[in-house]
Design a protein around this motif. Structure first.
Motif, short mmCIF file in Angstrom:
data_model
loop_
_atom_site.label_atom_id
_atom_site.label_comp_id
_atom_site.label_asym_id
_atom_site.label_seq_id
_atom_site.Cartn_x
_atom_site.Cartn_y
_atom_site.Cartn_z
N VAL A 23 0.84 -1.20 0.00
CA VAL A 23 0.00 0.00 0.00
C VAL A 23 0.87 1.25 0.00
O VAL A 23 0.62 2.20 -0.75
CB VAL A 23 -0.95 0.00 1.21
N ALA A 24 1.91 1.26 0.84
CA ALA A 24 2.81 2.42 0.90
C ALA A 24 3.51 2.65 -0.43
O ALA A 24 3.66 3.80 -0.88
CB ALA A 24 3.84 2.23 2.01
N ALA A 25 3.90 1.57 -1.09
CA ALA A 25 4.57 1.69 -2.39
C ALA A 25 3.62 2.27 -3.44
O ALA A 25 4.01 3.12 -4.26
CB ALA A 25 5.09 0.33 -2.84
N ALA A 26 2.36 1.82 -3.42
CA ALA A 26 1.38 2.33 -4.38
C ALA A 26 1.10 3.81 -4.12
O ALA A 26 0.97 4.61 -5.06
CB ALA A 26 0.10 1.51 -4.30
N LEU A 27 0.98 4.18 -2.84
CA LEU A 27 0.73 5.58 -2.51
C LEU A 27 1.91 6.45 -2.95
O LEU A 27 1.71 7.55 -3.49
CB LEU A 27 0.49 5.72 -1.01
#
Length: 284
Positions: A259-263
């Motif tokens: 999720v952090a990478a996508a954000l």
């Protein structure tokens, strides 16, 4: 009010970044004096915090920011939304008060008494106004100032809200009967330009589906700029909790890193593309 006693924390980003990652519901902190007005015992309060808190979203924002080519700004609520909910603007307080969840909640996620209110979910003004004055108004003023600074320094501001929501509908949800995709994107008809939405759909494409405005809709824009200034764009990211954590209030899992990478991918795309000056779209 940006010291340790402030109800919010601002983590500076790069001077050239237009992006503010806003995290309003990640904290479980309820000050002792506020706790005195809450009817739940300690065990019940912890259970309610499990349900109402967007657990680990501050960590998601921080880890995403650390990955970005140009570091975004972070605006993080340090207090639980059981203190005040900074998202409840005046025009929507009436609808949410129908379930006891205006700016100051009187009901829990399961519609049980949280504070003593009348049959319409209202607190006595003597009980509500001090909370608004102490917590709600300073938060709103500081967020307005944060947006103003981005406009002055960069010429645009992009507010990306970082939220989460439960896999199963909770009783307080007014519009929770629609789809509950892994990633819900909340939009505003004026403040969400098409390219911002497209960047978000592309960044989160690997999560098994994104939806728009279901089960939660809309975005946060300070009232000073709402509906009048297209230099301010906004998008809400709602991550279904089973994607990255153990529900209802358990630990984060390996999904948090994804999720952090996508954000971070979204923030980089927005920063590079100049999103925030196009014509708004969406269903708000």
């Amino acid at each position: 009010m940006n010291g340790t006693s402030a109800p919010y924390g601002i983590v500076p980003g790069g001077p050239a970044s237009p992006v503010i990652l806003r995290v309003p519901h990640s904290s479980r902190t309820v000050p002792a004096d506020v706790r005195q007005g809450i009817l739940l015992n300690d065990t019940a309060l912890e259970r309610e915090l499990d349900h109402i808190t967007d657990s680990h979203t501050a960590r998601i924002a921080a880890e995403a920011a650390a990955r970005c080519a140009v570091t975004p700004w972070q605006f993080v609520n340090r207090l639980s939304r059981l203190v005040v909910d900074p998202e409840r603007f005046p025009d929507e307080r009436e609808e949410m008060r129908a379930v006891g969840m205006g700016a100051v909640y009187t009901r829990t996620t399961h519609r049980k008494p949280l504070r003593r209110g009348d049959h319409q979910g209202r607190l006595d003004a003597a009980a509500e106004q001090p909370l608004l004055d102490r917590y709600f108004e300073p938060y709103a003023a500081a967020m307005t100032e944060a947006v103003t600074r981005r406009l002055e320094d960069v010429g645009r501001a992009v507010i990306i809200d970082v939220h989460s929501y439960p896999t199963e509908r909770l009783p307080y949800e007014l519009h929770g009967d629609g789809p509950r995709p892994p990633v819900c994107l909340g939009t505003d008809a004026f403040h969400t330009p098409p390219d911002l939405l497209t960047h978000a759909e592309e960044a989160f494409t690997g999560f098994g589906g994104t939806g728009i405005n279901s089960p939660f809709a809309g975005t946060y824009v300070p009232l000073r700029y709402y509906g009048t200034d297209r230099r301010v764009s906004a998008l809400m990211i709602e991550i279904r909790r089973d994607v990255y954590m153990t529900e209802p209030g358990g630990p984060a899992g390996p999904g948090l890193d994804r999720v952090a990478a996508a954000l971070a991918e979204l923030v980089d795309a927005v920063t590079a593309a100049g999103t925030g000056t196009g014509t708004g779209t969406g269903t708000g």
